[in-house]
Design a protein around this motif. Structure first.
Motif, PDB file in Angstrom:
ATOM      1  N   LEU B 204       0.886  -1.140   0.113  1.00 38.41           N
ATOM      2  CA  LEU B 204      -0.426   0.122  -0.317  1.00 38.41           C
ATOM      3  C   LEU B 204       1.316   1.655  -0.248  1.00 38.41           C
ATOM      4  N   CYS B 205       2.013   1.121   0.509  1.00 39.85           N
ATOM      5  CA  CYS B 205       2.310   2.469   0.733  1.00 39.85           C
ATOM      6  C   CYS B 205       3.573   2.600  -0.386  1.00 39.85           C
ATOM      7  N   LYS B 206       3.625   1.379  -1.249  1.00 37.37           N
ATOM      8  CA  LYS B 206       4.008   2.144  -2.722  1.00 37.37           C
ATOM      9  C   LYS B 206       3.891   3.009  -3.643  1.00 37.37           C
ATOM     10  N   ASP B 207       2.194   2.969  -3.384  1.00 34.53           N
ATOM     11  CA  ASP B 207       1.057   3.309  -4.000  1.00 34.53           C
ATOM     12  C   ASP B 207       0.542   3.206  -5.694  1.00 34.53           C
ATOM     13  N   ASP B 208       0.553   1.745  -5.582  1.00 37.63           N
ATOM     14  CA  ASP B 208       0.360   1.733  -6.923  1.00 37.63           C
ATOM     15  C   ASP B 208      -0.716   0.237  -6.259  1.00 37.63           C
ATOM     16  N   ILE B 242      -8.281   3.541  -1.662  1.00 38.14           N
ATOM     17  CA  ILE B 242      -7.007   4.474  -2.749  1.00 38.14           C
ATOM     18  C   ILE B 242      -7.521   4.506  -4.121  1.00 38.14           C
ATOM     19  N   GLU B 245      -9.739   7.004  -3.659  1.00 37.88           N
ATOM     20  CA  GLU B 245      -9.576   8.394  -3.286  1.00 37.88           C
ATOM     21  C   GLU B 245     -10.624   8.945  -2.484  1.00 37.88           C
ATOM     22  N   VAL B 274       0.113   5.999   3.732  1.00 42.64           N
ATOM     23  CA  VAL B 274      -0.427   5.929   3.368  1.00 42.64           C
ATOM     24  C   VAL B 274      -1.668   6.977   2.917  1.00 42.64           C
ATOM     25  N   LYS B 277      -0.094  10.319   1.772  1.00 45.13           N
ATOM     26  CA  LYS B 277      -0.296  10.552   0.333  1.00 45.13           C
ATOM     27  C   LYS B 277      -2.103  10.783  -0.123  1.00 45.13           C
ATOM     28  N   LEU B 278      -2.728  10.053   0.327  1.00 48.87           N
ATOM     29  CA  LEU B 278      -4.201   9.853  -0.501  1.00 48.87           C
ATOM     30  C   LEU B 278      -4.802  11.601  -0.243  1.00 48.87           C
ATOM     31  N   LYS B 281      -3.213  13.837  -2.950  1.00 51.05           N
ATOM     32  CA  LYS B 281      -3.866  13.183  -4.238  1.00 51.05           C
ATOM     33  C   LYS B 281      -5.079  13.781  -4.003  1.00 51.05           C
TER      34      LYS B 281
END
Lengths: 300, 289
Positions: B204-208, B242, B245, B274, B277-278, B281
């Motif tokens: 999840l931390c890799k954001d993919d 995620i 979003e 995470v 980052k969200l 976004k």
């Protein structure tokens, strides 16, 4: 599950100690002291009721006004207290209005959901501790095996020492043979060692079609629509209870398996320790013999 | 206390005299070693840790002269334990010397144990990079000696710190590897979902989102029972949040999981990353509109 409502704080009844007055006090003093204690109590209650400690780091963006489904049926604490003693103070169940009984049913459903969730939480904690215990048991098993390997190495070194001790001594001295009561076996794998079997049992079950994966997929729960009346609310709570009980059932099954595995592993350890004890005992006997031989040689 | 200190100094002086004098067949080193040992013990009783440490180092040198490598290594370990209370760097240096000697004499399990101790010292000093290096070495040594549970414990530490240092891929590989190993063991199989959850959080931390979905499918293949767990549900729901979003949904999902199984500080830290980052976004989206 997270929507379930916690029961409100009970308003404590004044204890007998509080209502008791000193016979030697004047009337005025008694009144004053009573007044003081009651005001103090209500202020502390107020503080308790309003205090909401937010410890969750993920809470910041939850809308303060956005209430969960269960909070739309908020009750006065007085009503809640009446529910707690099943309307005994207000003429029993049969003397209540339909609305009152509906609210009571919702309250009871929420209370049951909370209880089931608490059971689930306890089971989760037990499972976590059991997992740690199993890891420790595995480590312990490895240590026993390693200790036994070391005992076997000592046997090897001791045999060389005994040979050297045998070859020492004068020309006319009697040849010395070390006494051995039994051979050192080293670590013994007890039975078929089910713990370390390499074929993946889960894969085989999967191929047989016995896997619990489909059951798992059905567990991906969609949140129910917002309830509009008491009956729907009770149904929602029942659904939550079913889900929680299903989880609890799975957890208890797993805990049972864990307990069985713990038992069989401890049994394995006991057998391994018995073998280790026998070998160490034999080594002890032989070391004593070697020491005796050494002392004799030095005494000559 | 003063009495112990006086005795310690007396023993040390006698030992130094022995070393500077003449001795037959290295017996002076034996006598000196004996005196240094007594001196170090007295310093310990006097709670003079630095002096005790330096005396143990002298004892180690005597043992090395006598070719008693095991005793020398043990003296270095004792020195390290004394320095631990006052000077971490000296302690690490002594343990390093001990490890080198244990490797020389083939006592790899002892070497592994003290490498782990060095890692723990660095961890206590918040020197995460060095802690990772030594935990990795320790895991390697334990694996060579087939002490798998200890090796896995060290690997888990490496994974934990790697994730903190944002080396998520490395962390994922370690957790998945441990999960794979654990599946074939009746005692360790119950911890598999915990390892897969940790790996999933790193994903999840890799954001993919695609990588997360693929990982979840892979974990299902690895352990068919995983898809029925609350851990799987958590990861799947977070992935969905995620993808959409939706910070609110993300928070709700985590709160629900936490209400049943409280998240530890490591998981909380990573999930907060995470979330940040969200949020970023979401703000970007708002700026664009």
């Amino acid at each position: 599950m997270s929507g379930s409502k916690k029961s409100p704080l009970k308003v404590a009844k004044p204890s007998s100690a509080e209502s008791w007055t000193n016979p030697f006090d004047s009337d005025d003093e008694g009144k004053d002291s009573k007044k003081y204690s009651s005001s103090r109590k209500t202020s502390s209650e107020r503080a308790l009721a309003t205090l909401e400690v937010n410890t969750n780091p993920f809470d910041d963006d939850i809308d303060a006004n956005k209430k969960s489904s269960s909070t739309s049926y908020a009750f006065q604490s007085a009503n809640r207290n009446r529910y707690k003693n099943d309307f005994r103070d207000s003429g029993g169940l049969e003397n209540q209005s339909v609305q009152e009984l509906e609210s009571y049913a919702v309250y009871k459903a929420e209370e049951t959901t909370n209880s089931v969730n608490n059971c689930l939480k306890i089971a989760e904690n037990i499972r976590e501790d059991a997992t740690k215990t199993l890891v420790t048991l595995e480590q312990q098993g490895e240590q026993i095996t390693r200790s036994h390997h070391v005992a076997a190495d000592i046997d090897h070194d001791l045999s060389r020492g005994e040979k050297l001790l045998g070859s020492l001594g004068g020309l006319f001295s009697k040849t010395w043979k070390p006494k051995k009561t039994r051979a050192i076996t080293g670590p013994v794998i007890v039975g078929d060692d089910p713990v370390r079997r390499k074929d993946n049992h889960l894969e085989q079950r999967d191929k047989l079609g016995l896997t619990s994966a489909p059951k798992g997929q059905s567990k991906l729960r969609t949140p129910p629509p917002e309830p509009t009346n008491a009956l729907e609310k009770v149904e929602v709570e029942k659904k939550k209870q079913d889900d929680a009980l299903s989880d609890l059932s799975d957890l208890l099954g797993e805990l049972k398996d864990m307990a069985v595995d713990m038992g069989s592993e401890i049994e394995r350890h006991n057998k391994a320790l018995n073998h280790l004890y026998d070998d160490v005992d034999e080594l002890n006997f032989r070391v004593k013999g070697a020491n005796q031989r050494g002392r004799r040689l030095l005494g000559k | 206390m003063g009495d112990h200190l006086a005795r310690a100094e007396d023993f040390e002086n006698k030992a130094e005299k022995k070393l500077s004098g003449w001795g037959l067949f290295g017996s002076k080193f034996e006598d000196a070693a004996d005196l240094f040992d007594k001196s170090a013990n007295s310093y310990k009783l006097a709670k003079s840790w630095d002096k005790a440490g330096s005396t143990y180092i002298k004892l180690a040198n005597c043992n090395l002269k006598l070719e008693s490598k095991h005793e020398a290594a043990q003296a270095y370990v004792d020195a390290a334990h004394c320095y631990k209370k006052t000077n971490i760097n000296e302690s690490v240096s002594c343990l390093d010397n001990a490890v080198n000697i244990f490797c020389e004499i083939g006592r790899l399990s002892m070497a592994a144990r003290y490498l782990k101790e060095i890692a723990e010292l660095y961890e206590s000093e918040q020197n995460i990079e060095q802690a990772v290096v030594y935990y990795e070495k320790s895991a390697d040594f334990y694996e060579n000696e087939e002490v798998n549970t200890s090796a896995n414990q060290c690997k888990q530490k490496v994974a934990q710190f790697s994730a903190q240092l944002e080396q998520y891929q490395r962390s994922i590989e370690i957790y998945e590897d441990i999960a794979r190993q654990s599946l074939s063991n009746n005692l360790l199989k119950y911890g598999v979902k915990g390892h897969l959850l940790n790996a999933g959080i790193c994903q999840l931390c890799k954001d993919d989102v695609i990588a997360i979905t693929n990982a979840l499918e892979r974990y299902q293949d690895l352990d068919p029972t995983f898809s029925g767990t609350r851990e799987y549900r958590l990861l799947a729901d977070i992935a969905a949040a995620i993808d959409e979003e939706d910070v609110g949904k993300f928070t709700e999902v985590i709160k629900e999981f936490d209400s049943m199984t409280p998240l530890d500080s490591w998981k909380t830290t990573l999930l907060l990353r995470v979330k940040e980052k969200l949020k970023a976004k979401e703000l970007e989206e708002d700026d664009l509109t």
